[in-house]
Scaffold this active site. Sequence first.
Site, short mmCIF file in Angstrom:
data_model
loop_
_atom_site.label_atom_id
_atom_site.label_comp_id
_atom_site.label_asym_id
_atom_site.label_seq_id
_atom_site.Cartn_x
_atom_site.Cartn_y
_atom_site.Cartn_z
N ASN A 181 0.87 -1.16 0.00
CA ASN A 181 0.00 0.00 0.00
C ASN A 181 0.92 1.22 0.00
OD1 ASN A 181 -1.47 2.31 0.91
ND2 ASN A 181 -3.08 0.98 1.72
N GLU A 188 -3.92 1.89 -2.86
CA GLU A 188 -4.00 3.33 -2.61
C GLU A 188 -3.07 4.12 -3.53
OE1 GLU A 188 -5.48 5.24 1.12
OE2 GLU A 188 -4.21 3.70 2.01
N TYR A 226 -7.64 -4.01 -2.16
CA TYR A 226 -7.62 -2.99 -1.12
C TYR A 226 -8.98 -3.02 -0.44
CZ TYR A 226 -7.51 1.60 1.13
OH TYR A 226 -7.58 2.62 2.06
N ASP A 238 -3.92 -5.12 0.92
CA ASP A 238 -4.26 -4.50 2.19
C ASP A 238 -5.67 -4.94 2.57
OD1 ASP A 238 -4.95 -2.91 4.32
OD2 ASP A 238 -4.49 -1.00 3.35
N ASN A 278 -7.03 -4.67 5.60
CA ASN A 278 -7.61 -3.88 6.69
C ASN A 278 -8.27 -4.77 7.75
OD1 ASN A 278 -7.18 -1.00 6.65
ND2 ASN A 278 -8.23 -0.96 4.68
N ASP A 295 2.70 4.86 5.05
CA ASP A 295 2.49 4.33 6.39
C ASP A 295 2.44 2.80 6.41
OD1 ASP A 295 0.13 4.50 4.96
OD2 ASP A 295 -0.96 5.67 6.47
N HIS A 296 2.44 2.18 5.23
CA HIS A 296 2.58 0.73 5.09
C HIS A 296 3.98 0.39 4.59
CE1 HIS A 296 -1.86 -0.36 5.04
NE2 HIS A 296 -1.90 0.96 4.89
#
Length: 256
Positions: free
Chosen positions: A7, A34, A105, A146, A148, A246-247
């Site tokens: 991501n 993303e 995602y 990702d 989540n 941030d990933h």
Amino acid sequence: MKIATWNVNSVKARLPNVLTWLSDAAPDVVVFQETKTVDVDFPRFEFEALGYHLEIHGQKSYNGVAILSRHPLEDVLIRLPGDDSDEQARYIEATVKGVRVAGLYLPNGNPVPGEKFDYKLRWMKRLHARAQQLIATEQPVVLTGDYNVCPEDIDVYDPVAFAGDALCQPESRSAFRALLNLGYTDALRVTKPQGPAYTYWDYQAGAWAKDNGVRIDHMLLSPQAADRLVTCAVDRRPRAQEKASDHTPVWCELTD
């Protein structure tokens, strides 16, 4: 074959970091999430210059997925089947040298309860149906991206603080386990069965420096892919760079 997921949190904003990592890690296949750009603005030339074929599925400012491969991409599928009204760019599939690679995602789902969480669960139900179709083909499948979802408490640095988060809800975890129950293998947990293996650290409150992370980026392998698994790991190096996503990437290696 080395396959990775990342991501990137805006492919244009992170482009120098992404290109550096690709040159260093040299994955045969990588799926991005993303990307946050429409297809026409995707920095295609820079990736093609590194020898990658591309298939992209983007939208303005949000979401967006892409698959890059050093080998030709065949039988490309864009959008997760099951809801023609869903226009969010969250899913892409292609075959690379006989391996079906799906990049996803999955919706975050916060706040809970609410429409966003309901959408997440509906999306996971559609993913389950597609995963079932893929595993029935008996070909090697890598279902990655990702998600989540933190599958267990060990996958989040503070389970109490995250108890109300969509990433850790019983319904989210149950839907993730349902994918495993189809016959998929959580590749990272084969090579690291115990302990944390975080893939995401928030930008706030010094999360990276404190190693306050969560594991939400996963690689699920069909039995035919799992039989070929050599190793799987988290590459933490890109998260330590300036202007990092941030990933951080997760990758696995399959035998030919």
